[in-house]
Design an enzyme around this catalytic site. Structure first.
Site, short mmCIF file in Angstrom:
data_model
loop_
_atom_site.label_atom_id
_atom_site.label_comp_id
_atom_site.label_asym_id
_atom_site.label_seq_id
_atom_site.Cartn_x
_atom_site.Cartn_y
_atom_site.Cartn_z
N ASP A 53 0.85 -1.19 0.00
CA ASP A 53 0.00 0.00 0.00
C ASP A 53 0.89 1.24 0.00
OD1 ASP A 53 -1.74 2.10 0.40
OD2 ASP A 53 -2.98 1.02 1.85
N HIS B 58 0.39 7.82 4.21
CA HIS B 58 0.99 7.11 5.34
C HIS B 58 2.49 7.34 5.48
CE1 HIS B 58 -2.90 5.23 5.46
NE2 HIS B 58 -2.73 4.76 4.23
#
Length: 291
Positions: free
Chosen positions: A194, A199
């Site tokens: 991902d 993030h």
């Protein structure tokens, strides 16, 4: 309107082969904190942790299905489906449902079929439900439903969809555990596939409305399932039948997850919060069904 619900739902499913190795499984387990369980003395060499990290005795936590073969299909891949053109900064992972048909092998090749199963109009937002069905030569392995929340893309008068809110668990939890999140947890977990910059990139995170990068919701999802399996299911990953959650809030690297569990017959209700922020909700409406 960037989301054409009719076009998205009419699109042909996307099918392709995926594969994974023991190294992929080990990396995923490390990404959700295996080998660092604070409930175990010397966790890196504890047999309970080695089943997640040592290839000769490897068991696969069912939540590995969310990254197997192609990384996190629920968010990034869902945005490339026909009829969907949205800005990544408006997107959040709203929820996840996983059904396990049989134990996941430590390495394998399978056929994955992705399609949009539903598009819901929530007024100020849209929810896309991306369904991934995976089978190998021996039959079905798992089914994933990822709910993708897209801010500012509702309001076309479409189906609002079902409510996923549950009544709160009754009484005190049967068990409560805490799991610290490393400062570099998101940087490690994103190696599972991902690559959303939310993030890792502070500038992108601020553009998306956060003070700093947040932990992947699916990382919290995996940490939570591991806690349930390790404590209430005797460490037996094969007992998990399904696992569903709603992502109710964010987690910042460096925080501590407080995981409360209420055990019933064949199911565990779970609530997860951020301990340092007054138990701010993180995962809600969470159920693990088991045999």
């Amino acid at each position: 309107m960037p989301i054409d619900a009719a076009k998205a739902l009419a699109a042909e499913p996307r099918t392709g082969d995926i594969s994974w190795t023991t190294k992929d499984v080990q990396l995923y387990h490390l990404g959700i904190g295996a080998g660092a369980n604070p409930d175990r003395p010397s966790p890196a060499t504890d047999p309970g942790e080695l089943r997640y990290t040592l290839e000769s005795r490897l068991h696969v936590l069912p939540s590995f299905a969310t990254v197997a073969g192609s990384g996190a299909p629920g968010v990034i891949s869902g945005l490339s489906m026909p009829g969907v053109e949205v800005e990544l900064a408006k997107v959040l992972h709203g929820g996840q449902t996983l059904e396990i048909h049989r134990p996941i092998p430590a390495e394998g090749t399978a056929r994955a079929t992705n399609r949009l199963a539903a598009v819901y109009d929530k007024g100020k937002a849209a929810i896309l439900v991306l369904r991934t069905e995976v089978a190998d030569a021996d039959g079905p392995l798992w089914t994933n439903d990822a709910q993708i929340f897209v801010r500012g893309e509702g309001g076309w008068g479409g189906d609002r969809g079902p409510s996923t809110r549950l009544d709160p668990p009754v009484g005190e939890p049967d068990l409560s555990v805490e799991r610290p999140i490393r400062e570099d947890q998101a940087l490690l977990y994103r190696l599972c596939g991902d690559w959303n910059p939310l993030h890792a990139d502070p500038d992108f995170a601020r553009h998306a409305g956060f003070d700093r990068p947040i932990l992947h919701g699916l990382c919290t999802y995996g940490i939570t399932l591991k806690a349930v399996v390790d404590t209430l299911l005797g460490g037996d990953v094969s007992r998990v039948r399904s696992y569903t959650t709603r992502f109710a809030g964010v987690v910042f690297p460096g925080e501590t997850l407080r995981i409360r569990m209420w055990q019933g017959k064949g199911s565990v209700r779970v609530a997860v919060s951020a301990a340092e922020r007054g138990d701010a909700p993180v995962l809600a409406d969470t159920i693990v069904q088991y045999s």
